[in-house]
Enzyme design. Structure first.
Site, mmCIF file in Angstrom:
data_model
loop_
_atom_site.group_PDB
_atom_site.id
_atom_site.type_symbol
_atom_site.label_atom_id
_atom_site.label_comp_id
_atom_site.label_asym_id
_atom_site.label_seq_id
_atom_site.Cartn_x
_atom_site.Cartn_y
_atom_site.Cartn_z
ATOM 1 N N TYR A 66 -17.851 23.735 -3.175
ATOM 2 C CA TYR A 66 -17.152 22.502 -2.816
ATOM 3 C C TYR A 66 -16.841 21.705 -4.072
ATOM 4 C CZ TYR A 66 -21.286 19.569 -3.540
ATOM 5 O OH TYR A 66 -22.349 18.902 -4.098
ATOM 6 N N CYS A 67 -15.922 20.758 -3.928
ATOM 7 C CA CYS A 67 -15.537 19.859 -5.024
ATOM 8 C C CYS A 67 -15.218 18.502 -4.410
ATOM 9 C CB CYS A 67 -14.364 20.432 -5.807
ATOM 10 S SG CYS A 67 -12.862 20.671 -4.832
ATOM 11 N N ARG A 68 -14.246 17.803 -4.939
ATOM 12 C CA ARG A 68 -13.884 16.489 -4.394
ATOM 13 C C ARG A 68 -12.895 16.618 -3.247
ATOM 14 N NH1 ARG A 68 -9.795 13.063 -5.203
ATOM 15 N NH2 ARG A 68 -9.031 14.193 -6.995
ATOM 16 N N GLY A 70 -11.216 19.916 -2.368
ATOM 17 C CA GLY A 70 -11.066 21.273 -1.845
ATOM 18 C C GLY A 70 -10.176 22.151 -2.702
ATOM 19 N N LYS A 92 -14.957 22.700 0.837
ATOM 20 C CA LYS A 92 -14.018 21.621 0.519
ATOM 21 C C LYS A 92 -14.661 20.447 -0.198
ATOM 22 C CE LYS A 92 -10.732 22.874 3.999
ATOM 23 N NZ LYS A 92 -9.713 23.609 3.382
#
Length: 103
Positions: A66-68, A70, A92
């Site tokens: 996941y990241c900020r 997606g 996401k």
């Protein structure tokens, strides 16, 4: 088509349930990770991921990235799949992964 989407992301009545041995990987930069992250997640920035792919593959665990937003996690998923990791889920963002984990 909706069956595929629900299996991938869950439906309102059936959320995605992650396996208990899932490894959660935050692919944001260390400063972003330090500002808040999913509990027990490890931080491997997208730029460092290719060098870690073999180690992650050898773990034999399903992985959620996941990241900020997606976008980076979508790229990370491709990197890991191309590196031979067999089960990679694009979580996401933090909120989505926490929901998947029932938190």
């Amino acid at each position: 088509m909706f069956d595929f989407i629900f299996r991938l992301f869950g439906s309102p009545s059936q959320p995605v349930v992650l396996p208990p041995n899932v490894l959660v990987v935050d692919v944001r930069e260390p400063g972003e990770f330090a500002s808040g992250h999913v509990q027990d997640a490890v931080n491997i920035p997208l730029s460092a991921l290719p060098a870690q792919t073999e180690r992650l593959r050898k773990l034999g665990q399903p992985i959620v990235v996941y990241c900020r937003s997606g976008a980076r996690s979508a790229m990370a998923r491709k990197v890991l799949l191309n590196g031979g990791v067999s089960e990679v889920i694009n979580g996401k963002n933090t909120a989505t992964v926490n929901r998947m984990l029932g938190r």
